[in-house]
Write a protein that holds these residues in place. Structure first.
Motif, PDB file in Angstrom:
ATOM      1  N   GLY A 106     -23.255  21.803 -34.012  1.00 18.91           N
ATOM      2  CA  GLY A 106     -23.242  23.176 -33.534  1.00 18.91           C
ATOM      3  C   GLY A 106     -23.855  23.324 -32.155  1.00 18.91           C
ATOM      4  O   GLY A 106     -23.385  24.131 -31.332  1.00 18.91           O
ATOM      5  N   ARG A 107     -24.887  22.554 -31.866  1.00 20.22           N
ATOM      6  CA  ARG A 107     -25.517  22.611 -30.542  1.00 20.22           C
ATOM      7  C   ARG A 107     -24.571  22.102 -29.464  1.00 20.22           C
ATOM      8  O   ARG A 107     -24.514  22.662 -28.359  1.00 20.22           O
ATOM      9  N   VAL A 108     -23.854  21.040 -29.775  1.00 19.60           N
ATOM     10  CA  VAL A 108     -22.857  20.542 -28.824  1.00 19.60           C
ATOM     11  C   VAL A 108     -21.797  21.613 -28.581  1.00 19.60           C
ATOM     12  O   VAL A 108     -21.434  21.910 -27.431  1.00 19.60           O
ATOM     13  N   LEU A 109     -21.329  22.217 -29.659  1.00 16.59           N
ATOM     14  CA  LEU A 109     -20.289  23.238 -29.517  1.00 16.59           C
ATOM     15  C   LEU A 109     -20.793  24.419 -28.694  1.00 16.59           C
ATOM     16  O   LEU A 109     -20.057  24.965 -27.859  1.00 16.59           O
ATOM     17  N   ARG A 110     -22.039  24.842 -28.908  1.00 14.31           N
ATOM     18  CA  ARG A 110     -22.579  25.953 -28.120  1.00 14.31           C
ATOM     19  C   ARG A 110     -22.589  25.602 -26.634  1.00 14.31           C
ATOM     20  O   ARG A 110     -22.284  26.449 -25.782  1.00 14.31           O
ATOM     21  N   GLN A 111     -22.909  24.358 -26.309  1.00 14.84           N
ATOM     22  CA  GLN A 111     -22.923  23.956 -24.897  1.00 14.84           C
ATOM     23  C   GLN A 111     -21.509  23.904 -24.320  1.00 14.84           C
ATOM     24  O   GLN A 111     -21.318  24.159 -23.127  1.00 14.84           O
ATOM     25  N   VAL A 112     -20.528  23.598 -25.145  1.00 15.63           N
ATOM     26  CA  VAL A 112     -19.131  23.665 -24.693  1.00 15.63           C
ATOM     27  C   VAL A 112     -18.770  25.115 -24.368  1.00 15.63           C
ATOM     28  O   VAL A 112     -18.220  25.410 -23.296  1.00 15.63           O
ATOM     29  N   HIS A 113     -19.101  26.030 -25.271  1.00 16.37           N
ATOM     30  CA  HIS A 113     -18.835  27.448 -25.014  1.00 16.37           C
ATOM     31  C   HIS A 113     -19.577  27.930 -23.763  1.00 16.37           C
ATOM     32  O   HIS A 113     -19.018  28.672 -22.942  1.00 16.37           O
ATOM     33  N   ASP A 114     -20.824  27.490 -23.612  1.00 16.54           N
ATOM     34  CA  ASP A 114     -21.607  27.912 -22.446  1.00 16.54           C
ATOM     35  C   ASP A 114     -20.994  27.402 -21.141  1.00 16.54           C
ATOM     36  O   ASP A 114     -21.067  28.074 -20.106  1.00 16.54           O
ATOM     37  N   ALA A 115     -20.387  26.206 -21.193  1.00 13.11           N
ATOM     38  CA  ALA A 115     -19.759  25.645 -19.998  1.00 13.11           C
ATOM     39  C   ALA A 115     -18.491  26.405 -19.616  1.00 13.11           C
ATOM     40  O   ALA A 115     -18.152  26.518 -18.422  1.00 13.11           O
ATOM     41  N   LEU A 134      -9.551  26.519 -18.557  1.00  9.82           N
ATOM     42  CA  LEU A 134     -10.596  26.522 -19.579  1.00  9.82           C
ATOM     43  C   LEU A 134     -10.466  25.320 -20.499  1.00  9.82           C
ATOM     44  O   LEU A 134     -11.465  24.700 -20.881  1.00  9.82           O
ATOM     45  N   GLU A 135      -9.237  24.988 -20.846  1.00  6.80           N
ATOM     46  CA  GLU A 135      -8.973  23.826 -21.699  1.00  6.80           C
ATOM     47  C   GLU A 135      -9.467  22.544 -21.039  1.00  6.80           C
ATOM     48  O   GLU A 135     -10.112  21.704 -21.690  1.00  6.80           O
ATOM     49  N   ILE A 136      -9.185  22.391 -19.767  1.00  8.10           N
ATOM     50  CA  ILE A 136      -9.614  21.180 -19.038  1.00  8.10           C
ATOM     51  C   ILE A 136     -11.139  21.088 -19.022  1.00  8.10           C
ATOM     52  O   ILE A 136     -11.721  20.024 -19.261  1.00  8.10           O
ATOM     53  N   ALA A 137     -11.804  22.213 -18.760  1.00  4.37           N
ATOM     54  CA  ALA A 137     -13.262  22.223 -18.725  1.00  4.37           C
ATOM     55  C   ALA A 137     -13.851  21.915 -20.098  1.00  4.37           C
ATOM     56  O   ALA A 137     -14.846  21.182 -20.209  1.00  4.37           O
ATOM     57  N   ALA A 138     -13.240  22.452 -21.142  1.00  2.00           N
ATOM     58  CA  ALA A 138     -13.735  22.207 -22.497  1.00  2.00           C
ATOM     59  C   ALA A 138     -13.630  20.741 -22.867  1.00  2.00           C
ATOM     60  O   ALA A 138     -14.574  20.144 -23.409  1.00  2.00           O
ATOM     61  N   ASN A 139     -12.504  20.141 -22.567  1.00  2.00           N
ATOM     62  CA  ASN A 139     -12.316  18.722 -22.881  1.00  2.00           C
ATOM     63  C   ASN A 139     -13.323  17.843 -22.143  1.00  2.00           C
ATOM     64  O   ASN A 139     -13.872  16.900 -22.713  1.00  2.00           O
ATOM     65  N   ALA A 140     -13.576  18.188 -20.880  1.00  2.00           N
ATOM     66  CA  ALA A 140     -14.535  17.403 -20.097  1.00  2.00           C
ATOM     67  C   ALA A 140     -15.932  17.502 -20.706  1.00  2.00           C
ATOM     68  O   ALA A 140     -16.652  16.493 -20.806  1.00  2.00           O
ATOM     69  N   LYS A 141     -16.310  18.695 -21.132  1.00  2.00           N
ATOM     70  CA  LYS A 141     -17.641  18.878 -21.714  1.00  2.00           C
ATOM     71  C   LYS A 141     -17.748  18.172 -23.058  1.00  2.00           C
ATOM     72  O   LYS A 141     -18.763  17.521 -23.350  1.00  2.00           O
ATOM     73  N   ILE A 142     -16.721  18.284 -23.887  1.00  2.00           N
ATOM     74  CA  ILE A 142     -16.728  17.597 -25.187  1.00  2.00           C
ATOM     75  C   ILE A 142     -16.844  16.086 -24.980  1.00  2.00           C
ATOM     76  O   ILE A 142     -17.640  15.407 -25.647  1.00  2.00           O
TER      77      ILE A 142
END
Length: 249
Positions: A18-27, A41-49
């Motif tokens: 959940g903490r990882v996911l919150r940081q993805v949303h925050d990014a 947004l998709e590209i940024a999410a994948n990079a953060k994950i």
């Protein structure tokens, strides 16, 4: 219905997810602006994950092509990111994302207003998010699943909004969707007894107009039948002896 209770150790693993996911949303949040595309947004999410060594839970799930569900305006859930959808002032966008960390899933959604929303749209977002918080407060040992469902329905219908029936929340753990289903409508005192170790993805999906939705020809994107805007907020919540713990806060 086979509801799988999680040990405290498993809940801690889900909390890390959940903490990882919150940081993805925050990014993603600062990128949700007029002129951006949902593919940005998709590209940024994948990079953060990827930066966490985590896995996108949605990508490939029953063939879904993306890490994010990006549902715009009258789209309720399961909208697909693309380079042609450009955000503009007055839009709202639901961003739903899930990740897998060390074999455990987490799932959370936020709906953003782009620019200055109308008064009715602003109220839709505020009431939907408040209904999620009200539902979380009902996630206590000894309660009933219907208490969670009723909290959402009571608050949203009192404001004249439509509560989606076709899509519901769910249990979550080592699988994205586990028992029980968590509807956003129901009766207090009904349904399975809530026990310590249950982990639920609670996710109000609320329409500004009527409750009815339909799925488009792409087989994924659900939209409101009347074209009204729809909001979606979600958290992954553990039920513990010490009260509800929001793992995706």
């Amino acid at each position: 219905m086979a509801i799988m209770l999680k040990t405290p150790q498993e809940i801690e693993k889900m909390r890390r997810s959940g903490r990882v996911l919150r940081q993805v949303h925050d990014a993603i949040k600062p990128l949700v602006v007029a002129g951006a595309t949902t593919m940005d947004l998709e590209i940024a999410a994948n990079a953060k994950i990827d930066s966490f060594g985590a896995k996108a839970a949605f990508k490939g799930y029953h063939g879904f092509p993306a890490a994010l569900c990006t549902s715009l305006n009258h789209q309720v859930v399961h909208g697909m990111p693309n380079k042609d959808t450009v955000l503009k002032d007055g839009d709202i966008l639901s961003i739903d994302c899930g990740v897998i960390v060390d074999g455990y899933y987490s799932d959370a959604a936020v709906t953003y207003a782009i620019g200055t929303p109308s008064a009715k749209t602003k109220k839709l977002l505020e009431v939907t998010e408040a209904s999620l918080e009200a539902a979380i407060l009902e996630a206590v040992v000894g309660g009933r699943l219907g208490d969670i469902s009723a909290a959402v329905q009571e608050m949203c219908e009192a404001q004249g909004f439509g509560v989606v029936r076709e899509f519901v929340g769910h249990g979550i753990g080592k699988a994205m969707h586990e028992d029980p289903q968590v509807p956003n409508y129901g009766s207090r005192g009904k349904g399975p007894r809530l026990k310590a170790g249950m982990v639920l993805a609670i996710e109000p999906m609320i329409n500004a107009g009527a409750a009815e939705v339909k799925v488009l020809k792409d087989g994924w994107t659900a939209v409101t039948v009347d074209g009204s805007y729809s909001a979606h907020f979600e958290h992954t919540v553990a039920i513990t002896k010490d009260g509800p713990q929001v793992l995706t806060r």
